[in-house]
Design a protein around this motif. Structure first.
Motif, PDB file in Angstrom:
ATOM      1  N   LEU A 134      31.623  -9.433 -74.531  1.00  0.00           N
ATOM      2  CA  LEU A 134      31.377  -9.315 -73.098  1.00  0.00           C
ATOM      3  C   LEU A 134      31.632 -10.679 -72.452  1.00  0.00           C
ATOM      4  O   LEU A 134      31.069 -11.683 -72.884  1.00  0.00           O
ATOM      5  CB  LEU A 134      29.934  -8.873 -72.840  1.00  0.00           C
ATOM      6  CG  LEU A 134      29.513  -7.530 -73.441  1.00  0.00           C
ATOM      7  CD1 LEU A 134      28.054  -7.243 -73.126  1.00  0.00           C
ATOM      8  CD2 LEU A 134      30.399  -6.402 -72.949  1.00  0.00           C
ATOM      9  N   PRO A 135      32.470 -10.744 -71.402  1.00  0.00           N
ATOM     10  CA  PRO A 135      32.794 -12.034 -70.790  1.00  0.00           C
ATOM     11  C   PRO A 135      31.578 -12.671 -70.116  1.00  0.00           C
ATOM     12  O   PRO A 135      30.746 -11.983 -69.529  1.00  0.00           O
ATOM     13  CB  PRO A 135      33.867 -11.665 -69.758  1.00  0.00           C
ATOM     14  CG  PRO A 135      33.616 -10.224 -69.456  1.00  0.00           C
ATOM     15  CD  PRO A 135      33.117  -9.609 -70.722  1.00  0.00           C
ATOM     16  N   LEU A 136      31.474 -13.990 -70.225  1.00  0.00           N
ATOM     17  CA  LEU A 136      30.409 -14.765 -69.591  1.00  0.00           C
ATOM     18  C   LEU A 136      30.996 -15.617 -68.472  1.00  0.00           C
ATOM     19  O   LEU A 136      32.195 -15.887 -68.444  1.00  0.00           O
ATOM     20  CB  LEU A 136      29.711 -15.652 -70.622  1.00  0.00           C
ATOM     21  CG  LEU A 136      28.995 -14.933 -71.767  1.00  0.00           C
ATOM     22  CD1 LEU A 136      28.517 -15.939 -72.801  1.00  0.00           C
ATOM     23  CD2 LEU A 136      27.839 -14.100 -71.257  1.00  0.00           C
ATOM     24  N   LYS A 137      30.145 -16.088 -67.579  1.00  0.00           N
ATOM     25  CA  LYS A 137      30.646 -16.831 -66.420  1.00  0.00           C
ATOM     26  C   LYS A 137      31.153 -18.221 -66.782  1.00  0.00           C
ATOM     27  O   LYS A 137      31.845 -18.841 -65.983  1.00  0.00           O
ATOM     28  CB  LYS A 137      29.574 -16.918 -65.334  1.00  0.00           C
ATOM     29  CG  LYS A 137      28.301 -17.661 -65.717  1.00  0.00           C
ATOM     30  CD  LYS A 137      27.327 -17.612 -64.549  1.00  0.00           C
ATOM     31  CE  LYS A 137      25.999 -18.278 -64.850  1.00  0.00           C
ATOM     32  NZ  LYS A 137      25.066 -18.163 -63.717  1.00  0.00           N
ATOM     33  N   ASN A 138      30.840 -18.718 -67.998  1.00  0.00           N
ATOM     34  CA  ASN A 138      31.360 -20.020 -68.406  1.00  0.00           C
ATOM     35  C   ASN A 138      32.711 -19.905 -69.101  1.00  0.00           C
ATOM     36  O   ASN A 138      33.241 -20.882 -69.615  1.00  0.00           O
ATOM     37  CB  ASN A 138      30.362 -20.739 -69.315  1.00  0.00           C
ATOM     38  CG  ASN A 138      30.103 -20.003 -70.616  1.00  0.00           C
ATOM     39  OD1 ASN A 138      30.709 -18.963 -70.888  1.00  0.00           O
ATOM     40  ND2 ASN A 138      29.209 -20.527 -71.434  1.00  0.00           N
ATOM     41  N   GLY A 139      33.286 -18.682 -69.133  1.00  0.00           N
ATOM     42  CA  GLY A 139      34.594 -18.484 -69.728  1.00  0.00           C
ATOM     43  C   GLY A 139      34.562 -18.067 -71.180  1.00  0.00           C
ATOM     44  O   GLY A 139      35.593 -17.704 -71.740  1.00  0.00           O
ATOM     45  N   SER A 140      33.401 -18.134 -71.819  1.00  0.00           N
ATOM     46  CA  SER A 140      33.283 -17.698 -73.203  1.00  0.00           C
ATOM     47  C   SER A 140      32.871 -16.230 -73.242  1.00  0.00           C
ATOM     48  O   SER A 140      32.915 -15.538 -72.224  1.00  0.00           O
ATOM     49  CB  SER A 140      32.266 -18.565 -73.952  1.00  0.00           C
ATOM     50  OG  SER A 140      30.962 -18.404 -73.406  1.00  0.00           O
TER      51      SER A 140
END
Length: 235
Positions: free
Chosen positions: A142-148
């Motif tokens: 699942l994508p995170l807001k920090n790009g990871s």
């Protein structure tokens, strides 16, 4: 600058510099940011406002580049998975061979010898695997807001399946992934991701329970379940 992400990030640590500006300068600074991401002409800025805007501009550009790189990685991963499945299908057709129904088949690149993907063979006319069987050994990112990415492991999926037997867990996570990709401005931090997933699953479970209650009461034809939408409560 084109901004397909349709959003940009402002950082809280800019407060001290912003407080040095007048209200008019602050308004011009914010207007400049919106004009920039919408590729519109920028307003004229005085020296103090221009200095702060250069910092904002670098942050906006850097975040846009990171977002685009993440989008391209996901797109490449999707194409790779589709190519691997197609290669396996072509190999089965040409060799006249097919693995037993429900068996996971490893696909190997005939040129490099590299394992590229794993697909599940389902015989035509046979019943599809149950949600718990379809989980197998796969993980979900699942994508995170920090790009990871937040990794939902196969063990996590199995545990969710036991906790929410009324839900199709793989389908629920596909819904979550689709929603996150369509709302990049609502991506979560690594610390918040697990509670976000739990709240989503709780909402779906409650919705499923209430739907069953309507059916049990013989009101399936009159049930209006639109008010049970959980999006507003878990995000």
């Amino acid at each position: 600058m084109e901004n397909p992400q349709n959003s940009f990030i402002l950082y809280a640590d800019s407060l001290e510099e912003i407080q040095l500006l007048t209200m008019e300068q602050r308004g011009l600074l914010l207007t400049t940011a919106f004009c920039y991401v919408n590729t519109l002409p920028l307003p004229e800025l005085d020296q103090a406002t221009s200095v702060l805007w250069q910092t904002w501009k670098k942050n906006i550009d850097r975040n846009a580049e990171k977002w685009e790189a993440t989008r391209q990685r996901r797109s490449a991963a999707g194409r790779k998975g589709g190519l691997a499945a197609r290669r396996q299908s072509e190999a089965n057709a040409s060799n006249g061979q097919q693995g037993p129904p429900g068996q996971a088949v490893t696909v190997t690149d005939t040129v490099t010898g590299t394992v590229t993907d794993t697909v599940t063979v389902i015989e035509k006319g046979s019943a599809p695997a149950s949600p718990s069987e379809s989980i197998n050994s796969h993980s979900i990112l699942l994508p995170l807001k920090n790009g990871s990415n937040f990794v939902v492991t196969a063990e996590d999926l199995e545990n969710y399946g036991q906790r929410y037997p009324m839900l199709d867990i793989p389908q629920v996570f596909q819904n979550i992934l689709g929603w996150l990709e369509n709302h990049p401005d609502r991506l979560k931090s690594d610390e918040d991701a697990r509670s976000f997933v739990s709240n989503w699953l709780d909402g779906d479970a409650k919705k499923s329970t209430r739907k069953e209650a309507y059916h049990d009461a013989g009101n399936a034809d009159k049930a209006d379940l639109s008010s049970l939408d959980h999006f507003g409560t878990v995000l």
